[in-house]
Design a protein around this motif. Structure first.
Motif, PDB file in Angstrom:
ATOM      1  N   LEU A  77      28.760 116.054   5.396  1.00 46.58           N
ATOM      2  CA  LEU A  77      28.103 115.455   6.664  1.00 46.58           C
ATOM      3  C   LEU A  77      29.052 115.012   7.547  1.00 46.58           C
ATOM      4  CD1 LEU A  77      24.652 114.289   5.203  1.00 46.58           C
ATOM      5  CD2 LEU A  77      25.351 116.769   5.982  1.00 46.58           C
ATOM      6  N   VAL A  78      29.410 115.375   8.702  1.00 43.73           N
ATOM      7  CA  VAL A  78      30.386 115.193   9.896  1.00 43.73           C
ATOM      8  C   VAL A  78      29.335 114.765  11.069  1.00 43.73           C
ATOM      9  CG1 VAL A  78      32.206 115.667  10.860  1.00 43.73           C
ATOM     10  CG2 VAL A  78      31.982 116.571   8.841  1.00 43.73           C
ATOM     11  N   GLY A  79      29.419 113.252  11.278  1.00 46.18           N
ATOM     12  CA  GLY A  79      28.750 113.134  12.815  1.00 46.18           C
ATOM     13  C   GLY A  79      29.822 112.788  13.821  1.00 46.18           C
ATOM     14  N   VAL A  80      29.745 113.493  14.933  1.00 50.18           N
ATOM     15  CA  VAL A  80      30.743 113.392  15.897  1.00 50.18           C
ATOM     16  C   VAL A  80      29.994 112.527  17.067  1.00 50.18           C
ATOM     17  CG1 VAL A  80      31.637 114.628  17.724  1.00 50.18           C
ATOM     18  CG2 VAL A  80      31.368 115.678  15.713  1.00 50.18           C
ATOM     19  N   ALA A  98      26.692 110.834  14.658  1.00 48.93           N
ATOM     20  CA  ALA A  98      26.436 109.975  13.504  1.00 48.93           C
ATOM     21  C   ALA A  98      25.371 109.235  13.348  1.00 48.93           C
ATOM     22  CB  ALA A  98      27.647 109.063  13.255  1.00 48.93           C
ATOM     23  N   ASP A  99      24.949 108.663  14.269  1.00 42.48           N
ATOM     24  CA  ASP A  99      23.539 108.154  14.440  1.00 42.48           C
ATOM     25  C   ASP A  99      22.327 109.146  14.210  1.00 42.48           C
ATOM     26  OD1 ASP A  99      24.181 105.130  15.524  1.00 42.48           O
ATOM     27  OD2 ASP A  99      25.337 106.249  16.896  1.00 42.48           O
ATOM     28  N   ALA A 100      22.319 110.135  14.939  1.00 41.54           N
ATOM     29  CA  ALA A 100      21.637 111.167  14.634  1.00 41.54           C
ATOM     30  C   ALA A 100      21.197 111.463  13.105  1.00 41.54           C
ATOM     31  CB  ALA A 100      21.895 112.628  15.285  1.00 41.54           C
ATOM     32  N   LEU A 101      22.379 111.448  12.205  1.00 39.04           N
ATOM     33  CA  LEU A 101      22.298 111.802  10.693  1.00 39.04           C
ATOM     34  C   LEU A 101      21.523 110.665  10.191  1.00 39.04           C
ATOM     35  CD1 LEU A 101      25.783 113.346  10.115  1.00 39.04           C
ATOM     36  CD2 LEU A 101      23.410 114.427   9.665  1.00 39.04           C
ATOM     37  N   LEU A 102      21.884 109.475  10.562  1.00 41.59           N
ATOM     38  CA  LEU A 102      21.295 108.247  10.051  1.00 41.59           C
ATOM     39  C   LEU A 102      19.774 108.352  10.440  1.00 41.59           C
ATOM     40  CD1 LEU A 102      23.986 105.591  10.765  1.00 41.59           C
ATOM     41  CD2 LEU A 102      23.296 106.288   8.568  1.00 41.59           C
ATOM     42  N   GLU A 103      19.619 108.536  11.737  1.00 34.82           N
ATOM     43  CA  GLU A 103      17.934 108.570  11.990  1.00 34.82           C
ATOM     44  C   GLU A 103      17.256 109.579  11.259  1.00 34.82           C
ATOM     45  OE1 GLU A 103      18.003 109.539  15.962  1.00 34.82           O
ATOM     46  OE2 GLU A 103      19.119 107.799  16.766  1.00 34.82           O
ATOM     47  N   ILE A 139      31.688 111.725   6.984  1.00 33.54           N
ATOM     48  CA  ILE A 139      32.980 111.586   7.993  1.00 33.54           C
ATOM     49  C   ILE A 139      32.426 111.395   9.403  1.00 33.54           C
ATOM     50  CG2 ILE A 139      34.970 112.515   9.004  1.00 33.54           C
ATOM     51  CD1 ILE A 139      35.170 114.254   6.376  1.00 33.54           C
ATOM     52  N   ILE A 140      33.047 110.666  10.090  1.00 33.36           N
ATOM     53  CA  ILE A 140      32.788 110.426  11.420  1.00 33.36           C
ATOM     54  C   ILE A 140      33.893 110.674  12.362  1.00 33.36           C
ATOM     55  CG2 ILE A 140      32.262 108.611  13.223  1.00 33.36           C
ATOM     56  CD1 ILE A 140      30.433 107.189  11.216  1.00 33.36           C
ATOM     57  N   VAL A 141      33.698 111.579  13.387  1.00 29.21           N
ATOM     58  CA  VAL A 141      34.903 111.831  14.416  1.00 29.21           C
ATOM     59  C   VAL A 141      34.352 111.250  15.580  1.00 29.21           C
ATOM     60  CG1 VAL A 141      36.086 113.425  15.491  1.00 29.21           C
ATOM     61  CG2 VAL A 141      35.677 113.805  13.102  1.00 29.21           C
TER      62      VAL A 141
END
Length: 393
Positions: free
Chosen positions: A210-213, A217-222, A229-231
């Motif tokens: 799972l990569v949050g751009v 990244a906040d959308a994934l956590l929500e 990974i965060i970019v």
């Protein structure tokens, strides 16, 4: 009672929409500080969908645009998203509004007119679904010139990023393994919530990286998912996301400068640096590509021609060349979710098999041969039952 309170209570009885105005020439900056129920005053010609999504998610009730939201140069997608979200869009009111309205002023929109206190200060075009649709149709004539700009910008972008696009030069070495694994890249735009929700069967079965751009990244956590990974560039992302335990890759320019590097340093977040002129979402896709991901599924990224043309000039060329580099390994979330939606689940197949066996057994039981079989099976069952009782006693 204070004068401001008197004015506010009096304005509630007047027609139209009255609220506090937040003013900024840069739409994305304004979206970060405007409060729900307020009016955004921007200067954004040909508003793109990403900016419109940011405004809609901030909860504004109206947008006053100094410039035309659709100039006719090409069919941009922002105005459609605003009117579909039920947000009042007053267009092309003129630059005097920025000189007259201060941040925090109480303004009123009645029809196509903007009022500050009792004074009408500007008149614009009140957009609705019909007017936006007509403007979109009329602006399709500008697509060829937009494609010409894409070609010119693509050549310039390829010259600057040739080593990265062709040979993967400059991609940081990750500790999170991607080789022969599927990767899901999430950007907070383009119906991202709906796409993430529709991918639940895919996520359960494949367990992708799972990569949050940025805000992705906040959308994934929500959604109850922790990014691996965060970019980002340290700007449009929460501190909670940066500290969630994901491997952080910070995008820097070719000069090594990070746009909001002081924030990353202040938080003390351990990170890798990726020097490139590509936008963060393209950097994430190249990161997965160079690290030999077997499939790259994208959420919130442009998949159609009109979505690609809706991006800025440099971003448009970068997205085009990045997708050309990755090739057949990239798939849009909507296509992936549709494949999983149309599949027959395993438990349903098992149930259908049981029903088929029961139907065959019932049909056979009505024949003379089937009745003989049933009598024989019935006898075996009773013999087995008597044997079992004998063993117990």
């Amino acid at each position: 009672m204070k004068i401001s309170t008197l004015r506010r209570s009096r304005s509630k009885s007047l027609p139209g929409i009255t609220s506090v105005a937040r003013v900024d020439r840069r739409t994305r900056n304004l979206a970060k500080r405007v409060n729900p129920g307020e009016i955004a005053v921007v200067d954004h010609i040909d508003m793109d969908r990403a900016a419109a999504v940011a405004l809609a998610e901030s909860g504004v009730v109206a947008v006053i645009n100094v410039s035309p939201s659709i100039s006719g140069r090409y069919p941009n997608l922002g105005p459609q998203h605003l009117v579909d979200s039920g947000i009042v869009l007053l267009d092309d009111v003129g630059g005097q509004v920025l000189a007259t309205v201060r941040d925090g002023d109480l303004v009123r929109i009645d029809g196509s007119t903007v009022y500050l206190e009792d004074d009408a200060i500007a008149t614009g075009v009140r957009q609705d679904r019909r007017s936006v649709q007509k403007a979109m149709e009329d602006s399709k004539n500008g697509i060829p010139s937009r494609l010409e700009a894409l070609s010119a910008n693509a050549v310039e972008h390829l010259r600057r990023e040739r080593d990265l696009l062709l040979d993967g030069v400059g991609v940081p070495k990750l500790t999170t393994p991607m080789r022969d694994r599927q990767v899901l890249i999430v950007v907070r735009a383009f119906d991202y919530r709906r796409d993430i929700a529709s991918l639940k069967p895919y996520l359960r079965e494949n367990k992708p990286v799972l990569v949050g751009v940025d805000g992705g990244a906040d959308a994934l956590l929500e959604a109850g998912l922790r990014p691996d990974i965060i970019v980002c560039d340290g700007d449009e992302i929460s501190e909670a996301a940066l500290r969630c335990g994901a491997e952080v890759v910070v995008k820097a320019g070719h000069d090594g400068r990070v746009a909001r590097g002081e924030r990353i340093e202040r938080l003390g977040v351990r990170h890798l640096t990726f020097q490139t002129g590509c936008p963060a979402e393209d950097a994430a896709m190249l990161l997965a590509h160079v690290n030999h991901a077997s499939l790259i599924v994208t959420v919130g990224m442009p998949a159609r021609l009109e979505e690609l043309l809706d991006k800025g000039r440099s971003s448009m060329a970068s997205s085009f060349l990045t997708r050309a580099t990755v090739g057949s390994r990239v798939a849009d979330a909507k296509a992936v979710s549709q494949l999983y939606h149309n599949r027959i689940r395993g438990w349903l197949v098992f149930l259908l098999v049981l029903v088929a066996i029961a139907l065959v057994a019932a049909a056979v039981g009505t024949t003379p041969v089937g009745q003989d079989w049933w009598t024989q099976i019935h006898g075996w069952l009773f013999d087995g039952y008597d044997w079992a009782r004998g063993q117990v006693t």
